[in-house]
Design a protein around this motif. Structure first.
Motif, PDB file in Angstrom:
ATOM      1  N   ALA A 177       0.684  -1.101   0.100  1.00 20.87           N
ATOM      2  CA  ALA A 177       0.142  -0.129   0.188  1.00 20.87           C
ATOM      3  C   ALA A 177       0.844   1.134  -0.023  1.00 20.87           C
ATOM      4  N   ILE A 178       1.782   1.142   0.750  1.00 19.72           N
ATOM      5  CA  ILE A 178       2.780   2.591   0.828  1.00 19.72           C
ATOM      6  C   ILE A 178       3.475   2.674  -0.473  1.00 19.72           C
ATOM      7  N   ILE A 179       4.004   1.575  -0.915  1.00 16.26           N
ATOM      8  CA  ILE A 179       4.990   1.881  -2.214  1.00 16.26           C
ATOM      9  C   ILE A 179       3.996   1.977  -3.380  1.00 16.26           C
ATOM     10  N   SER A 180       2.703   1.480  -3.524  1.00 17.45           N
ATOM     11  CA  SER A 180       2.042   1.689  -4.708  1.00 17.45           C
ATOM     12  C   SER A 180       1.297   3.041  -4.776  1.00 17.45           C
ATOM     13  N   THR A 183       3.708   5.531  -6.576  1.00 17.20           N
ATOM     14  CA  THR A 183       3.614   5.171  -7.938  1.00 17.20           C
ATOM     15  C   THR A 183       2.324   5.333  -8.583  1.00 17.20           C
ATOM     16  N   ALA A 184       1.601   5.909  -8.203  1.00 22.00           N
ATOM     17  CA  ALA A 184       0.012   6.061  -8.633  1.00 22.00           C
ATOM     18  C   ALA A 184       0.110   6.731  -9.809  1.00 22.00           C
ATOM     19  N   GLY A 185      -0.701   6.311 -10.816  1.00 23.44           N
ATOM     20  CA  GLY A 185      -0.731   7.136 -12.267  1.00 23.44           C
ATOM     21  C   GLY A 185       0.390   6.835 -13.162  1.00 23.44           C
ATOM     22  N   SER A 186       1.519   6.260 -12.589  1.00 26.02           N
ATOM     23  CA  SER A 186       2.594   5.994 -13.682  1.00 26.02           C
ATOM     24  C   SER A 186       1.988   4.858 -14.600  1.00 26.02           C
ATOM     25  N   LYS A 187       2.963   4.826 -15.712  1.00 26.83           N
ATOM     26  CA  LYS A 187       2.958   3.768 -16.569  1.00 26.83           C
ATOM     27  C   LYS A 187       3.319   2.297 -15.987  1.00 26.83           C
ATOM     28  N   SER A 188       4.127   2.643 -15.169  1.00 28.25           N
ATOM     29  CA  SER A 188       4.701   1.414 -14.596  1.00 28.25           C
ATOM     30  C   SER A 188       4.211   0.901 -13.145  1.00 28.25           C
ATOM     31  N   SER A 189       3.015   1.520 -12.856  1.00 29.63           N
ATOM     32  CA  SER A 189       2.509   1.028 -11.669  1.00 29.63           C
ATOM     33  C   SER A 189       1.820  -0.174 -11.766  1.00 29.63           C
ATOM     34  N   THR A 190       1.324  -0.711 -12.804  1.00 31.12           N
ATOM     35  CA  THR A 190       0.743  -1.915 -12.769  1.00 31.12           C
ATOM     36  C   THR A 190       1.799  -3.128 -12.433  1.00 31.12           C
ATOM     37  N   LEU A 192       4.794  -2.752 -11.201  1.00 31.35           N
ATOM     38  CA  LEU A 192       5.352  -2.725 -10.080  1.00 31.35           C
ATOM     39  C   LEU A 192       4.354  -3.307  -9.023  1.00 31.35           C
ATOM     40  N   LEU A 193       3.074  -3.080  -9.279  1.00 30.05           N
ATOM     41  CA  LEU A 193       1.960  -4.039  -8.288  1.00 30.05           C
ATOM     42  C   LEU A 193       2.341  -5.475  -8.693  1.00 30.05           C
ATOM     43  N   ILE A 194       2.563  -6.046  -9.725  1.00 23.60           N
ATOM     44  CA  ILE A 194       2.790  -7.299  -9.950  1.00 23.60           C
ATOM     45  C   ILE A 194       3.914  -7.973  -9.208  1.00 23.60           C
ATOM     46  N   ILE A 195       5.017  -7.009  -9.328  1.00 18.62           N
ATOM     47  CA  ILE A 195       6.255  -7.576  -8.830  1.00 18.62           C
ATOM     48  C   ILE A 195       5.990  -7.557  -7.227  1.00 18.62           C
ATOM     49  N   LEU A 196       5.238  -6.769  -6.695  1.00 14.30           N
ATOM     50  CA  LEU A 196       5.190  -6.820  -5.351  1.00 14.30           C
ATOM     51  C   LEU A 196       4.094  -7.625  -4.822  1.00 14.30           C
ATOM     52  N   LEU A 197       3.137  -7.688  -5.347  1.00 13.90           N
ATOM     53  CA  LEU A 197       2.478  -9.274  -5.010  1.00 13.90           C
ATOM     54  C   LEU A 197       3.081 -10.441  -5.256  1.00 13.90           C
ATOM     55  N   ALA A 198       3.888 -10.706  -6.293  1.00 16.65           N
ATOM     56  CA  ALA A 198       4.694 -11.727  -6.314  1.00 16.65           C
ATOM     57  C   ALA A 198       5.783 -12.062  -5.307  1.00 16.65           C
ATOM     58  N   ALA A 199       6.451 -10.798  -4.887  1.00 18.07           N
ATOM     59  CA  ALA A 199       7.456 -11.074  -4.007  1.00 18.07           C
ATOM     60  C   ALA A 199       7.078 -11.279  -2.526  1.00 18.07           C
ATOM     61  N   PHE A 200       5.558 -11.334  -2.276  1.00 13.88           N
ATOM     62  CA  PHE A 200       4.939 -11.626  -0.938  1.00 13.88           C
ATOM     63  C   PHE A 200       4.142 -12.801  -1.014  1.00 13.88           C
ATOM     64  N   SER A 201       4.358 -13.437  -2.013  1.00 14.50           N
ATOM     65  CA  SER A 201       3.258 -14.553  -2.382  1.00 14.50           C
ATOM     66  C   SER A 201       3.784 -16.034  -2.480  1.00 14.50           C
ATOM     67  N   SER A 267      -7.139  -2.344  -4.842  1.00 18.34           N
ATOM     68  CA  SER A 267      -7.694  -1.587  -5.652  1.00 18.34           C
ATOM     69  C   SER A 267      -8.923  -0.799  -5.087  1.00 18.34           C
ATOM     70  N   PHE A 268      -9.527  -1.768  -4.236  1.00 17.88           N
ATOM     71  CA  PHE A 268     -10.975  -1.589  -3.771  1.00 17.88           C
ATOM     72  C   PHE A 268     -10.703  -0.269  -2.633  1.00 17.88           C
ATOM     73  N   PHE A 269      -9.581  -0.594  -1.864  1.00 15.64           N
ATOM     74  CA  PHE A 269      -9.358   0.484  -0.982  1.00 15.64           C
ATOM     75  C   PHE A 269      -8.226   1.680  -1.342  1.00 15.64           C
ATOM     76  N   GLY A 270      -8.041   1.546  -2.528  1.00 13.62           N
ATOM     77  CA  GLY A 270      -7.177   2.613  -3.348  1.00 13.62           C
ATOM     78  C   GLY A 270      -5.867   2.608  -3.220  1.00 13.62           C
ATOM     79  N   PHE A 271      -5.453   1.383  -2.989  1.00 15.06           N
ATOM     80  CA  PHE A 271      -3.923   1.069  -2.819  1.00 15.06           C
ATOM     81  C   PHE A 271      -3.254   0.229  -4.024  1.00 15.06           C
ATOM     82  N   GLY A 272      -4.170  -0.038  -4.714  1.00 10.43           N
ATOM     83  CA  GLY A 272      -3.625  -1.054  -5.916  1.00 10.43           C
ATOM     84  C   GLY A 272      -3.431  -0.412  -7.276  1.00 10.43           C
ATOM     85  N   VAL A 273      -4.201  -0.820  -8.329  1.00 11.55           N
ATOM     86  CA  VAL A 273      -4.484  -0.218  -9.564  1.00 11.55           C
ATOM     87  C   VAL A 273      -4.918   1.480  -9.497  1.00 11.55           C
ATOM     88  N   GLN A 274      -4.361   2.585 -10.116  1.00 11.15           N
ATOM     89  CA  GLN A 274      -4.560   3.742  -9.537  1.00 11.15           C
ATOM     90  C   GLN A 274      -5.233   4.303 -11.112  1.00 11.15           C
TER      91      GLN A 274
END
Length: 333
Positions: A177-180, A183-190, A192-201, A267-274
């Motif tokens: 949530a903090i890192i995303s 990077t909200a609104g940037s082209k690489s945000s999606t 970055l979210l993929i990398i973060l989700l994979a890194a903790f899963s 994304s529902f809480f505003g921390f994922g895809v922006q």
């Protein structure tokens, strides 16, 4: 004393021959025997390959059929949906704000005049990309790290286990949530979210794979590859990981569901895809406020998400039953 009866000829030697019937004809010496006329018990059993056997067991499951057909329809909608939509998801209809579903807007419009069908298709595409990409990265990391922990022995295994256990207790949701947010609104945000989700899963899958491969690293062909100075990475990839491929396939389908749910929650809480990008999670978050007054804004994205998760779950359950030989759900071979 009863005298033996030798007058019945061959009928006496064949108790199954009827009295008064003609003797059964014996095949001539050297005559060819038609295999189609052999008794049922003497026919050879047709051997099936492992892939055909898995497919046969999978297709016997009603849930597997429903899941596969439903997932194919959803993927087809994600691929050709933008060409079917009458509006682009970023285009505003100035004459239709909060309009109900109609011929011009199949799923209606939201508060900003955007077509809900077009936005749902775009959100579905984004969620599918995130789900499948995260699941693929997770399985690669889990397979390599789990197999390496079992292959390289105590020291490397202890270090990898320590890292795995450490990441299991890290508050991943808070970190993502903090890192995303930065990077909200940037082209690489999606991505970055993929990398973060994979890194903790990947941690739980890696622990399971390590336990499964502990008995494999001492097999004869693995030991022979070591003595032949085959690189360790080659041995792990070619000889160890293929033996746990069944688990990886099943875990991949379940990982897709977990990744989509994680992205939707963030994304529902505003921390994922922006914004300006959209996903099913952002659509649910935007439509939550008007779920009772304008339900189509919330119900259509929610319905697509529920159908997607159900279909992937059905496919995963059917695959598990088809691949596991001890499962009774797949039926006999």
């Amino acid at each position: 004393m009863v005298e033996p009866n030798f007058s019945s000829g061959r009928a006496a030697e064949r108790p199954d021959a009827a009295v008064g019937s003609a003797p059964l004809a014996e095949p001539a010496a050297g005559a060819a025997i038609d295999p189609s006329k052999e008794p049922e018990g003497r026919k050879e059993t047709k051997h099936l390959s492992r892939s055909r056997l898995i497919w046969r067991r999978y297709w016997r499951s009603a849930g597997g059929k429903i899941g596969l057909v439903g997932l194919a329809v959803i993927l087809l909608l994600a691929l050709i949906g933008p060409s079917l939509a009458l509006w682009d998801y970023w285009v505003v209809d100035d004459n239709a704000f909060l309009s109900m579903p109609s011929g011009d807007h199949w799923f209606g419009t939201n508060q900003g005049g955007f077509d809900v069908f077009a936005m749902t298709v775009e959100g579905l595409r984004k969620s599918l990309v995130i789900g499948f990409a995260v699941a693929a990265i997770v399985e690669i990391l889990a397979a390599l790290i789990g197999a390496s922990a079992a292959y390289f022995g105590k020291k490397v295994g202890m270090v990898l286990q320590w890292i795995t256990d450490l990441l299991l207790v890290v508050p991943s949701f808070l970190i993502i949530a903090i890192i995303s947010q930065h990077t909200a609104g940037s082209k690489s945000s999606t991505w970055l979210l993929i990398i973060l989700l994979a890194a903790f899963s990947w941690m739980i899958s890696a622990r399971v794979i390590r336990a499964m491969t502990l008995s494999l690293v001492n097999l004869d062909y693995v030991t022979a590859a070591k003595f032949m100075s085959v690189p360790s990475l080659v041995v792990i990839v070619k000889h160890v990981i293929p033996n746990v491929a069944s688990y990886l396939i099943i875990d991949f389908t379940l990982g897709v569901v977990g990744a989509i749910m994680s992205e939707t929650t963030l994304s529902f809480f505003g921390f994922g895809v922006q914004k300006p990008e959209t996903s099913l999670g952002t659509l649910l978050g935007d439509g939550m406020a008007s779920a009772t007054t304008s339900p189509w804004i919330f119900l259509f994205p929610a319905g697509v998400l529920v159908v997607l998760l159900l279909c992937v779950n059905f496919v995963g359950d059917a695959l598990r039953d088809a691949i596991d030989p001890s499962s009774k759900s797949g039926g006999a071979a």
